[in-house]
Design a protein around this motif. Structure first.
Motif, PDB file in Angstrom:
ATOM      1  N   GLU A   1       0.827  -1.209   0.000  1.00  0.00           N
ATOM      2  CA  GLU A   1       0.000   0.000   0.000  1.00  0.00           C
ATOM      3  C   GLU A   1       0.865   1.264   0.000  1.00  0.00           C
ATOM      4  N   LEU A   2       1.947   1.245   0.764  1.00  0.00           N
ATOM      5  CA  LEU A   2       2.837   2.410   0.790  1.00  0.00           C
ATOM      6  C   LEU A   2       3.509   2.642  -0.561  1.00  0.00           C
ATOM      7  N   PHE A   3       3.985   1.566  -1.184  1.00  0.00           N
ATOM      8  CA  PHE A   3       4.578   1.726  -2.518  1.00  0.00           C
ATOM      9  C   PHE A   3       3.536   2.251  -3.501  1.00  0.00           C
ATOM     10  N   ASP A   4       2.295   1.720  -3.423  1.00  0.00           N
ATOM     11  CA  ASP A   4       1.224   2.214  -4.293  1.00  0.00           C
ATOM     12  C   ASP A   4       0.979   3.704  -4.064  1.00  0.00           C
ATOM     13  N   GLU A   5       0.977   4.098  -2.797  1.00  0.00           N
ATOM     14  CA  GLU A   5       0.735   5.505  -2.466  1.00  0.00           C
ATOM     15  C   GLU A   5       1.866   6.402  -2.973  1.00  0.00           C
ATOM     16  N   MET A   6       3.107   5.926  -2.857  1.00  0.00           N
ATOM     17  CA  MET A   6       4.233   6.715  -3.366  1.00  0.00           C
ATOM     18  C   MET A   6       4.109   6.920  -4.868  1.00  0.00           C
ATOM     19  N   LEU A   7       3.757   5.854  -5.578  1.00  0.00           N
ATOM     20  CA  LEU A   7       3.609   5.967  -7.028  1.00  0.00           C
ATOM     21  C   LEU A   7       2.430   6.856  -7.397  1.00  0.00           C
ATOM     22  N   ALA A   8       1.342   6.750  -6.645  1.00  0.00           N
ATOM     23  CA  ALA A   8       0.163   7.582  -6.919  1.00  0.00           C
ATOM     24  C   ALA A   8       0.480   9.044  -6.627  1.00  0.00           C
ATOM     25  N   THR A   9       1.201   9.315  -5.566  1.00  0.00           N
ATOM     26  CA  THR A   9       1.580  10.690  -5.225  1.00  0.00           C
ATOM     27  C   THR A   9       2.403  11.296  -6.343  1.00  0.00           C
ATOM     28  N   ARG A  10       3.348  10.533  -6.837  1.00  0.00           N
ATOM     29  CA  ARG A  10       4.227  11.027  -7.900  1.00  0.00           C
ATOM     30  C   ARG A  10       3.437  11.244  -9.188  1.00  0.00           C
TER      31      ARG A  10
END
Length: 178
Positions: free
Chosen positions: A165-174
């Motif tokens: 979920e954190l990796f997904d959030e980092m990619l979504a933020t970017r």
């Protein structure tokens, strides 16, 4: 039926680097000795020293190979017109999910007499080339690296689902703020 590869067909230098990465991941820094690396690579210590004259030289070799892999990831991303920071975060995520082997040499950075300038330059270049939002890009880079290093240090911070979920959030933020 399992297929076994003939280790002797792999160049000695690569066998040494592979063995060193494996030892770092399984035994940590304490298990990373020249004797242990030579044994795991199927060579004598003299054979290892022929390719890497010291432990520092071996660490440099590991970090050089890591830098080459990352450079290739960035070139592939640029060729496919993919944002390079996202490509790097995806690479970190993949490595995280498979045990962190490719980034294990980062654990040895403090063991070196001299830092790996290629790796330093690559990280600096990564942030600079990732477009606008230098602070955000730096934060995302450090957060994703931190997750991999946390895993390698065996710190039970988060479970695999939370990590995903954190990796997904980092990619979504970017993706929202390129």
């Amino acid at each position: 039926m399992t297929v076994q590869t003939d280790r002797s067909s792999i160049p000695a230098r690569d066998r040494i680097l592979d063995a060193a990465e494996d030892l770092i991941c399984t035994g940590g820094i304490a298990g990373f000795t020249l004797d242990a690396v030579a044994l795991a690579a199927g060579l004598s210590k003299g054979g290892l020293l022929y390719h890497f004259s010291s432990k520092d030289s071996l660490i440099s070799g590991l970090q050089h190979r890591m830098a080459l892999r990352l450079e290739q990831t960035l070139r592939d991303a640029e060729r496919q017109r993919e944002p390079i920071l996202e490509a790097f975060i995806r690479e970190l995520r993949q490595d995280y999910e498979t045990g962190g082997r490719r980034f294990a040499p980062l654990l040895l950075a403090r063991e070196q007499q001299n830092p790996c300038y290629e790796l330093q330059a690559l990280m600096t270049c990564l942030v600079q080339r990732s477009g606008q939002g230098g602070k955000e890009a730096t934060l995302l880079l450090l957060a994703s690296l931190g997750m991999v290093l946390t895993s390698l240090a065996r710190l039970p911070c988060i479970d695999p689902q939370q990590a995903a979920e954190l990796f997904d959030e980092m990619l979504a933020t970017r993706a929202k703020h390129p």
